[in-house]
Design an enzyme around this catalytic site. Structure first.
Site, PDB file in Angstrom:
ATOM      1  N   SER A  68       0.840  -1.222   0.000  1.00  0.00           N
ATOM      2  CA  SER A  68       0.000   0.000   0.000  1.00  0.00           C
ATOM      3  C   SER A  68       0.868   1.263   0.000  1.00  0.00           C
ATOM      4  O   SER A  68       1.425   1.564  -1.025  1.00  0.00           O
ATOM      5  CB  SER A  68      -1.099   0.008   1.047  1.00  0.00           C
ATOM      6  OG  SER A  68      -2.131  -0.888   0.617  1.00  0.00           O
ATOM      7  N   HIS A  73       4.845  14.157   6.060  1.00  0.00           N
ATOM      8  CA  HIS A  73       4.900  15.602   5.835  1.00  0.00           C
ATOM      9  C   HIS A  73       5.580  16.227   7.050  1.00  0.00           C
ATOM     10  O   HIS A  73       5.260  15.855   8.184  1.00  0.00           O
ATOM     11  CB  HIS A  73       3.487  16.161   5.657  1.00  0.00           C
ATOM     12  CG  HIS A  73       2.661  15.393   4.662  1.00  0.00           C
ATOM     13  ND1 HIS A  73       2.948  15.372   3.315  1.00  0.00           N
ATOM     14  CD2 HIS A  73       1.592  14.581   4.814  1.00  0.00           C
ATOM     15  CE1 HIS A  73       2.076  14.603   2.692  1.00  0.00           C
ATOM     16  NE2 HIS A  73       1.238  14.101   3.582  1.00  0.00           N
ATOM     17  N   CYS A  88      -1.971  -3.423   3.259  1.00  0.00           N
ATOM     18  CA  CYS A  88      -3.056  -4.377   3.054  1.00  0.00           C
ATOM     19  C   CYS A  88      -2.500  -5.776   3.235  1.00  0.00           C
ATOM     20  O   CYS A  88      -1.308  -6.029   3.038  1.00  0.00           O
ATOM     21  CB  CYS A  88      -3.636  -4.219   1.655  1.00  0.00           C
ATOM     22  SG  CYS A  88      -4.546  -2.681   1.538  1.00  0.00           S
TER      23      CYS A  88
END
Lengths: 132, 132
Positions: A68, A73, A88
């Site tokens: 995934s 940030h 996943c």
């Protein structure tokens, strides 16, 4: 498509400030943390924000995984970071690998405060019951 | 670094199956949806999964935004999709733009079932009070 999404907002990171300001350093840390945990890196994109005077002003980026993604940030002026690690469990349970990356990065950033969320995503696909 | 993270797991998507299987189509949809909503696309990375016979088997990708990111993963065999739209409100409130992208993509995928989560991330940074 059952999976585990670990979300964290990190405040007052006590790591070397360069890690929050320099694209290459953060990119290397994130990609290596995924690989070291045993996740499969397909590609990544990291962007260097700059101030008007050209000085580095934070970094934003994602690592696309076969399992995934990771997204990060940074706000170096406040020493804050937001982190997502989502895996996943299509062909195997990757939850422990996600937790390993998440724990490793939080260890490196060394925040004063961590606000975390844990989202279990998707149904667990059950094999069809015989005769039903 | 206050922001809004919209998370959805979409089941039984009734859109054209090609949208879940073809990298370029999905990439264009996601990038355009961000731009049309008024978000700033910095870059993106999308990966085409394939079966052993070379046929397309799903797509995974991220769009890196000045406001944070979009991430999407598809499972065409089950017509399932997971979607993340995360925006920070650093210089303006981007919540409505995130909701516009999220709603637009869900409208296009047309799932039978949507399981959504809404995560408010980060403290709201308060201006210092005068005289305190």
């Amino acid at each position: 498509m059952n999976g585990l999404h670990l979300i964290a907002d990190l405040y007052g990171c006590r790591c070397d400030l360069a890690l929050l300001k320099e694209r290459t350093q953060l990119q290397t840390l994130c990609v290596d943390a995924c690989k070291e945990a045993g996740l499969t890196v397909l590609g990544d994109y990291f962007f260097q924000f700059t101030y008007d005077n050209g000085e580095p002003a934070g970094v934003t980026g994602t690592v696309v995984l076969a399992e995934s993604h990771l997204a990060i940030h940074t706000w170096p002026e406040d020493r804050n970071v937001t982190l997502d690690v989502y895996v996943c469990n299509y062909s195997r349970d990757n939850s422990a690998l996600a937790k390993a990356v998440y724990d490793r990065l939080i260890e490196v950033f060394a925040p004063v405060e961590t606000v975390g969320h844990r989202v279990v995503r998707g149904h667990i696909e059950m094999p069809p019951t015989e005769g039903v």
